[in-house]
Design a protein around this motif. Sequence first.
Motif, PDB file in Angstrom:
ATOM      1  N   THR A 187      13.636  -0.908 -12.683  1.00 63.15           N
ATOM      2  CA  THR A 187      14.796  -0.024 -12.557  1.00 63.15           C
ATOM      3  C   THR A 187      15.006   0.719 -13.870  1.00 63.15           C
ATOM      4  N   SER A 188      15.594   1.898 -13.766  1.00 59.63           N
ATOM      5  CA  SER A 188      15.854   2.738 -14.934  1.00 59.63           C
ATOM      6  C   SER A 188      17.351   3.042 -15.013  1.00 59.63           C
ATOM      7  N   ASP A 189      17.998   2.563 -16.051  1.00 59.19           N
ATOM      8  CA  ASP A 189      19.436   2.808 -16.200  1.00 59.19           C
ATOM      9  C   ASP A 189      19.751   4.277 -16.457  1.00 59.19           C
ATOM     10  N   SER A 190      18.766   5.046 -16.903  1.00 63.17           N
ATOM     11  CA  SER A 190      19.003   6.464 -17.199  1.00 63.17           C
ATOM     12  C   SER A 190      18.806   7.356 -15.978  1.00 63.17           C
ATOM     13  N   ASN A 191      18.357   6.780 -14.874  1.00 69.75           N
ATOM     14  CA  ASN A 191      18.179   7.543 -13.640  1.00 69.75           C
ATOM     15  C   ASN A 191      18.951   6.850 -12.522  1.00 69.75           C
ATOM     16  N   LYS A 192      19.953   7.525 -12.005  1.00 68.71           N
ATOM     17  CA  LYS A 192      20.819   6.947 -10.997  1.00 68.71           C
ATOM     18  C   LYS A 192      20.583   7.579  -9.621  1.00 68.71           C
ATOM     19  N   THR A 193      20.817   6.785  -8.588  1.00 73.12           N
ATOM     20  CA  THR A 193      20.759   7.302  -7.221  1.00 73.12           C
ATOM     21  C   THR A 193      22.062   8.039  -6.912  1.00 73.12           C
ATOM     22  N   THR A 194      22.141   8.617  -5.737  1.00 75.37           N
ATOM     23  CA  THR A 194      23.377   9.306  -5.334  1.00 75.37           C
ATOM     24  C   THR A 194      24.539   8.324  -5.222  1.00 75.37           C
ATOM     25  N   ASP A 195      24.242   7.036  -5.083  1.00 70.78           N
ATOM     26  CA  ASP A 195      25.289   6.011  -5.026  1.00 70.78           C
ATOM     27  C   ASP A 195      25.621   5.451  -6.404  1.00 70.78           C
ATOM     28  N   GLY A 196      24.988   6.001  -7.445  1.00 62.66           N
ATOM     29  CA  GLY A 196      25.279   5.559  -8.804  1.00 62.66           C
ATOM     30  C   GLY A 196      24.553   4.299  -9.233  1.00 62.66           C
ATOM     31  N   GLU A 197      23.537   3.877  -8.459  1.00 61.48           N
ATOM     32  CA  GLU A 197      22.776   2.687  -8.817  1.00 61.48           C
ATOM     33  C   GLU A 197      21.549   3.056  -9.645  1.00 61.48           C
ATOM     34  N   ALA A 198      21.098   2.118 -10.456  1.00 65.45           N
ATOM     35  CA  ALA A 198      19.885   2.342 -11.253  1.00 65.45           C
ATOM     36  C   ALA A 198      18.694   2.483 -10.309  1.00 65.45           C
ATOM     37  N   ALA A 199      17.949   3.562 -10.482  1.00 61.17           N
ATOM     38  CA  ALA A 199      16.824   3.845  -9.585  1.00 61.17           C
ATOM     39  C   ALA A 199      15.558   3.141 -10.052  1.00 61.17           C
ATOM     40  N   GLY A 200      14.705   2.831  -9.090  1.00 59.46           N
ATOM     41  CA  GLY A 200      13.389   2.291  -9.392  1.00 59.46           C
ATOM     42  C   GLY A 200      12.329   3.318  -9.024  1.00 59.46           C
ATOM     43  N   TRP A 201      11.080   2.901  -9.016  1.00 60.26           N
ATOM     44  CA  TRP A 201      10.024   3.799  -8.535  1.00 60.26           C
ATOM     45  C   TRP A 201       9.398   3.176  -7.289  1.00 60.26           C
ATOM     46  N   TRP A 202       8.826   4.037  -6.446  1.00 60.50           N
ATOM     47  CA  TRP A 202       8.316   3.529  -5.171  1.00 60.50           C
ATOM     48  C   TRP A 202       7.001   4.189  -4.791  1.00 60.50           C
ATOM     49  N   TRP A 203       6.158   3.392  -4.134  1.00 58.94           N
ATOM     50  CA  TRP A 203       4.812   3.809  -3.777  1.00 58.94           C
ATOM     51  C   TRP A 203       4.765   4.819  -2.644  1.00 58.94           C
ATOM     52  N   LEU A 204       3.789   5.719  -2.731  1.00 58.11           N
ATOM     53  CA  LEU A 204       3.359   6.541  -1.606  1.00 58.11           C
ATOM     54  C   LEU A 204       1.973   6.048  -1.187  1.00 58.11           C
ATOM     55  N   ARG A 205       1.523   6.433  -0.016  1.00 58.10           N
ATOM     56  CA  ARG A 205       0.193   5.966   0.415  1.00 58.10           C
ATOM     57  C   ARG A 205      -0.939   6.846  -0.102  1.00 58.10           C
ATOM     58  N   SER A 206      -0.622   8.048  -0.599  1.00 56.66           N
ATOM     59  CA  SER A 206      -1.638   8.991  -1.066  1.00 56.66           C
ATOM     60  C   SER A 206      -2.279   8.521  -2.368  1.00 56.66           C
ATOM     61  N   PRO A 207      -3.541   8.890  -2.597  1.00 53.82           N
ATOM     62  CA  PRO A 207      -4.205   8.508  -3.845  1.00 53.82           C
ATOM     63  C   PRO A 207      -3.694   9.339  -5.014  1.00 53.82           C
ATOM     64  N   GLY A 208      -3.992   8.847  -6.225  1.00 51.25           N
ATOM     65  CA  GLY A 208      -3.671   9.607  -7.427  1.00 51.25           C
ATOM     66  C   GLY A 208      -4.807  10.547  -7.777  1.00 51.25           C
ATOM     67  N   ASP A 209      -5.014  10.791  -9.069  1.00 48.59           N
ATOM     68  CA  ASP A 209      -6.065  11.739  -9.451  1.00 48.59           C
ATOM     69  C   ASP A 209      -7.454  11.118  -9.360  1.00 48.59           C
ATOM     70  N   HIS A 210      -7.539   9.803  -9.119  1.00 44.76           N
ATOM     71  CA  HIS A 210      -8.791   9.149  -8.727  1.00 44.76           C
ATOM     72  C   HIS A 210      -8.396   7.883  -7.968  1.00 44.76           C
ATOM     73  N   LEU A 211      -9.363   7.236  -7.335  1.00 41.34           N
ATOM     74  CA  LEU A 211      -9.050   6.181  -6.375  1.00 41.34           C
ATOM     75  C   LEU A 211      -8.627   4.849  -6.994  1.00 41.34           C
ATOM     76  N   LYS A 212      -8.618   4.743  -8.313  1.00 44.77           N
ATOM     77  CA  LYS A 212      -8.051   3.556  -8.938  1.00 44.77           C
ATOM     78  C   LYS A 212      -6.564   3.750  -9.228  1.00 44.77           C
ATOM     79  N   TYR A 213      -6.066   4.938  -8.905  1.00 46.44           N
ATOM     80  CA  TYR A 213      -4.656   5.260  -9.071  1.00 46.44           C
ATOM     81  C   TYR A 213      -4.072   5.679  -7.728  1.00 46.44           C
ATOM     82  N   ALA A 214      -2.806   5.374  -7.514  1.00 44.09           N
ATOM     83  CA  ALA A 214      -2.109   5.787  -6.295  1.00 44.09           C
ATOM     84  C   ALA A 214      -0.864   6.584  -6.675  1.00 44.09           C
ATOM     85  N   ALA A 215      -0.431   7.425  -5.765  1.00 39.87           N
ATOM     86  CA  ALA A 215       0.752   8.260  -6.004  1.00 39.87           C
ATOM     87  C   ALA A 215       2.027   7.426  -5.878  1.00 39.87           C
ATOM     88  N   TYR A 216       3.025   7.810  -6.648  1.00 38.17           N
ATOM     89  CA  TYR A 216       4.323   7.149  -6.523  1.00 38.17           C
ATOM     90  C   TYR A 216       5.431   8.118  -6.926  1.00 38.17           C
TER      91      TYR A 216
END
Length: 252
Positions: free
Chosen positions: A191-220
């Motif tokens: 979680t990041s205290d400097s990034n809040k959701t619309t409800d004012g909660e500390a936001a985290g990061w979340w996975w997407l299913r798409s790959p990143g810039d190579h297949l050892k990385y994934a998008a998020y």
Amino acid sequence: QKITGYKEVDKLLQSDENLIAAAAAAAREAKLASYKTVGGTVTFGQYEQDNNTGNGQEAIEWIVLDVQDGRSLLLSKYGLDAKPYNTQFTSITWEECSIRNWLNNDFLNRAFTDTEKSAILMTNVDNSASQGFRGWSTSGGNNMQDQIFLLSYAEANKYLGVEYWEVSGSNQNTKSRVAPTAFAKAQGAFTSDSNKTTDGEAAGWWWLRSPGDHLKYAAYVYADGSLFDINVSHDSGGVRPAFWLNLESDIF
């Protein structure tokens, strides 16, 4: 229904087949209304969220992203757990990654009853190049058939306005931010205290299913709401399951 108590009305409402059917249809439509409201929130299934297993699992809240052809696309409102995209740091696509297996087995069976599972449609999950970030041009692998899946970059962009961080710059897109549940945080969700959701909660990061810039990385989606990629074995990413719900199911 509006003149109950008048003469034979109460009896008719309980015995007349046409009136009974009309009442059932009206009740069904009222129940379905929220599942047909894009941007609205509904509940479906249960999963541990408050990190207190003694009081049982909590109802899962879902955001309605899309409605078409008698079905609704639902995305969990919160990050429900923390998992790596793949347990090993290796080149991987959605087809073989561990998080796909977990979603369609452990999570599916833990979060939904057999009756609820029957209403979750099997979806053709598109992993073509059109679903990934064009700047990376990484193959997403084969299309798959899944009941539960993660959003692709293209879907996150379409429904939540997610853009690559170099394009978005100082991202103010709170729509794509998500807070992990207490249980997810206990499992290691960031979680990041400097990034809040619309409800004012500390936001985290979340996975997407798409790959990143190579297949050892994934998008998020980072806590500020923008697109990044990271090594597939990183284990502090939130999991936001998605699925298409059959609105014509007998459960409604």
